[in-house]
Design a protein around this motif. Structure first.
Motif, PDB file in Angstrom:
ATOM      1  N   ARG A 196       0.710  -1.221   0.122  1.00 42.30           N
ATOM      2  CA  ARG A 196       0.028   0.134   0.050  1.00 42.30           C
ATOM      3  C   ARG A 196       0.738   1.135  -0.082  1.00 42.30           C
ATOM      4  O   ARG A 196       1.980   1.292   0.889  1.00 42.30           O
ATOM      5  N   ALA A 204      -5.695   3.285   6.202  1.00 41.81           N
ATOM      6  CA  ALA A 204      -6.102   1.792   6.437  1.00 41.81           C
ATOM      7  C   ALA A 204      -6.057   1.707   7.967  1.00 41.81           C
ATOM      8  O   ALA A 204      -6.669   1.140   8.768  1.00 41.81           O
ATOM      9  N   ASN A 217      -8.180  -5.605   6.941  1.00 44.63           N
ATOM     10  CA  ASN A 217      -7.909  -5.274   5.588  1.00 44.63           C
ATOM     11  C   ASN A 217      -8.941  -4.898   4.938  1.00 44.63           C
ATOM     12  O   ASN A 217      -9.953  -5.414   4.603  1.00 44.63           O
ATOM     13  N   PRO A 218      -9.222  -3.268   4.804  1.00 45.67           N
ATOM     14  CA  PRO A 218     -10.392  -2.658   4.298  1.00 45.67           C
ATOM     15  C   PRO A 218     -10.399  -3.067   2.821  1.00 45.67           C
ATOM     16  O   PRO A 218     -11.512  -2.777   2.115  1.00 45.67           O
ATOM     17  N   ASP A 219      -9.651  -3.726   1.923  1.00 41.72           N
ATOM     18  CA  ASP A 219      -9.777  -3.818   0.637  1.00 41.72           C
ATOM     19  C   ASP A 219     -10.496  -5.191   0.421  1.00 41.72           C
ATOM     20  O   ASP A 219     -10.898  -5.839  -0.605  1.00 41.72           O
ATOM     21  N   TYR A 257     -11.405   6.148   2.346  1.00 39.31           N
ATOM     22  CA  TYR A 257     -10.368   4.851   1.958  1.00 39.31           C
ATOM     23  C   TYR A 257     -10.685   4.336   0.547  1.00 39.31           C
ATOM     24  O   TYR A 257      -9.835   4.146  -0.121  1.00 39.31           O
ATOM     25  N   SER A 261      -8.090   4.081  -2.417  1.00 43.17           N
ATOM     26  CA  SER A 261      -7.533   2.664  -2.794  1.00 43.17           C
ATOM     27  C   SER A 261      -8.161   2.382  -4.110  1.00 43.17           C
ATOM     28  O   SER A 261      -7.415   1.833  -4.911  1.00 43.17           O
TER      29      SER A 261
END
Length: 549
Positions: A196, A204, A217-219, A257, A261
């Motif tokens: 990242r 994050a 893990n916000p993805d 975010y 991202s």
């Protein structure tokens, strides 16, 4: 007499050209081979002498060398695209096999005349192309009006394929240094592909703290949804469109975010290195794979350029963009295809929504827009639903038209566009699910599936016809630019749905604007005749694409 020129690979060289009568397919000249070195010159000479419609299985490999040499083809018949259209169109008088546009790998062998309804092995020999063309001509409707429409769709789609090649070659002017600066400002220093960027990593970490989920893990949609539930947010998904309905500082952090991202993954340094060369973005456009006729793009995210990225889409000094956007396109299309005289009257105005206001059918322009969209898309609760009901009373023919399309979809039937692009009937699995409703749960699922398909077909008849109008609009603009002798100065460089972006010298922009608006008028008349609604076009002249919106 109109001519068609077939382009096929030469087994002993580079290319074979076979020129025939378009209707009878009788030879007008003997087949002749052309070397790679002479190809562009011979095609240009043939174009100047005969102006034929160029028939090819695909635009590859023919268009790339022709465009590089500055050769202009006015007309085309791309057989693979025509085959998909003819296969799906309910207007076709004969059944034709589909062509695999999604995986266009030619199989060896000849098309078997005796296996017309089997899946053929589409070869690329000259004999194969001529046979395929003859089959397509034979499957055109007998009715003169239907035949004219379906031929127009095939020709417009084929010219659209030429335009796609020309745009891919030209590229979209891009400020690489500005893009790098934007990435450094928003993301921090460049990192490896698997890490990242610093500022994204910091966000994050902040989000994990805010949601009290260490190591989040916000993805990962699953992890993020679990963390949101744990924090007390009863959301069904972690998609941005759902989260945007919630006003809360933590949700805003999630959205911030996601936005950052998305920038890193979709338009970060790796993307820039791959897709932008020498200050031009060269996406690959794909036709024929979206059922409605809208275009797709292979890689590069060409049809999804967020505003943050559009600001680095800039022309060089002395050049400018001319960005044209069809105004209130879908309501005007509905007026034309439904024959609703009241809506057609509204469509003669420059601002259809203002006409609705002046007629006191709505209170605000926003109500007019939302209400009209509820008529077309079949949504409409709350205020938009009430306005939609008022519009339905005022435009009964238009409403009946889209309702009939919705009912056909709910029953599993297919529908078609104005020119004949077909939305295929539901498959057997869908139909079986509609029949096998032994319990309340399966009945609810079947009803929901029927409503969803009805909404799709309701929209299809309008959206697919709007896509046809856009194709014809681009074709007219391309022709007018060539006629004016501006081909080397003014180029179409981008297209998304009903918006076209041209690039030209600053001093030519006003003339190009008028040409584009004239092309929009011609597109309406080409499709709908003298009674066509007006198709006004908003045009912005700017050196920065972000300023066009």
């Amino acid at each position: 007499m109109s001519a068609i020129a077939f382009l096929a690979p030469d087994p002993d060289g580079y290319a074979l050209i076979d020129i025939r009568d378009s209707d009878s397919a009788q030879p007008l000249r003997a087949v002749f081979p052309v070397s790679r070195e002479d190809f562009a010159q011979v095609v240009a000479q043939t174009e100047a002498e005969l102006g034929p419609r160029w028939a090819m299985l695909r635009t590859t490999p023919w268009m790339q060398p022709l465009i590089s040499a500055g050769v202009y083809l006015a007309k085309a018949h791309v057989l693979s695209l025509a085959q998909r259209i003819m296969h799906r169109s309910p207007m076709a008088s004969g059944q034709l096999a589909d062509f695999d546009l999604e995986h266009p790998v030619a199989a060896a062998g000849r098309i078997d005349q005796d296996a017309l309804f089997d899946t053929p092995a589409f070869g690329e020999s000259l004999a194969d192309l001529i046979q395929l063309y003859a089959q397509q001509r034979g499957a055109l409707p007998q009715d003169a009006v239907a035949r004219k429409r379906l031929e127009l769709l095939v020709h417009a789609e084929s010219v659209g394929a030429l335009i796609a090649c020309e745009m891919e070659h030209a590229g979209l002017s891009w400020d690489e240094s500005g893009h790098r600066a934007l990435l450094r400002e928003q993301l921090g220093q460049k990192v490896s592909d698997y890490a990242r960027p610093p500022k994204l990593a910091a966000k994050a970490q902040e989000l994990a703290i805010a949601l009290q989920s260490p190591g989040l893990n916000p993805d990962s949609p699953q992890e993020l949804l679990k963390a949101l539930h744990k924090a007390g947010f009863a959301v069904r998904s972690a998609r941005a469109w759902e989260l945007e309905q919630i006003s809360h500082p933590v949700i805003q952090q999630v959205l911030d975010y996601k936005k950052l991202s998305r920038l890193a993954s979709a338009h970060g340094d790796t993307w820039l290195d791959q897709w932008v060369k020498n200050g031009r973005f060269h996406p690959h456009y794909v036709l024929g794979t979206v059922v409605s006729g809208r275009w797709a793009a292979y890689g590069g995210g060409a049809l999804q350029l967020p505003h943050a990225i559009r600001q680095v889409v800039r022309t060089q000094p002395g050049r400018t963009f001319v960005v044209a956007d069809g105004r209130q396109l879908e309501p005007r299309i509905l007026a034309a295809i439904s024959g609703d005289q009241q809506l057609q009257q509204a469509g003669q105005q420059d601002d259809l929504y203002q006409w609705l206001l002046d007629s006191k059918l709505v209170s605000t322009r926003q109500e007019a827009k939302l209400g009209m969209l509820s008529v077309i898309y079949g949504g409409g609760g709350g205020a938009s639903g009430a306005v939609g009901a008022a519009l339905t009373r005022s435009f009964p023919a238009a409403m009946r038209f889209v309702e009939q399309a919705a009912q056909a979809g709910q029953q599993g039937a297919g529908v078609r566009s104005f020119l004949g692009r077909g939305c295929p009937p539901a498959d057997e699995q869908w139909m079986r699910a509609q029949r096998d409703t032994a319990d309340e749960g399966s009945q609810r699922a079947a009803d929901a599936a029927a409503r969803a398909r009805g909404r799709f077909t309701r929209n299809f008849v309008v959206q697919s016809t709007a896509a046809e109008w856009a194709l014809v609009w681009m074709g007219h603009a391309r022709h007018l630019i060539h006629q004016a002798g501006w081909g080397e100065l003014c180029q179409q460089v981008f297209f998304v749905h009903d918006e076209i972006v041209f690039e030209c010298p600053v001093e030519r922009a006003d003339q190009l604007k008028q040409l584009i608006q004239h092309a929009a008028m011609l597109a309406g008349r080409t499709l709908f005749g003298a009674a066509s609604p007006r198709f006004p076009v908003s045009v912005a002249i700017c050196s920065n694409y972000a300023e066009a919106k």
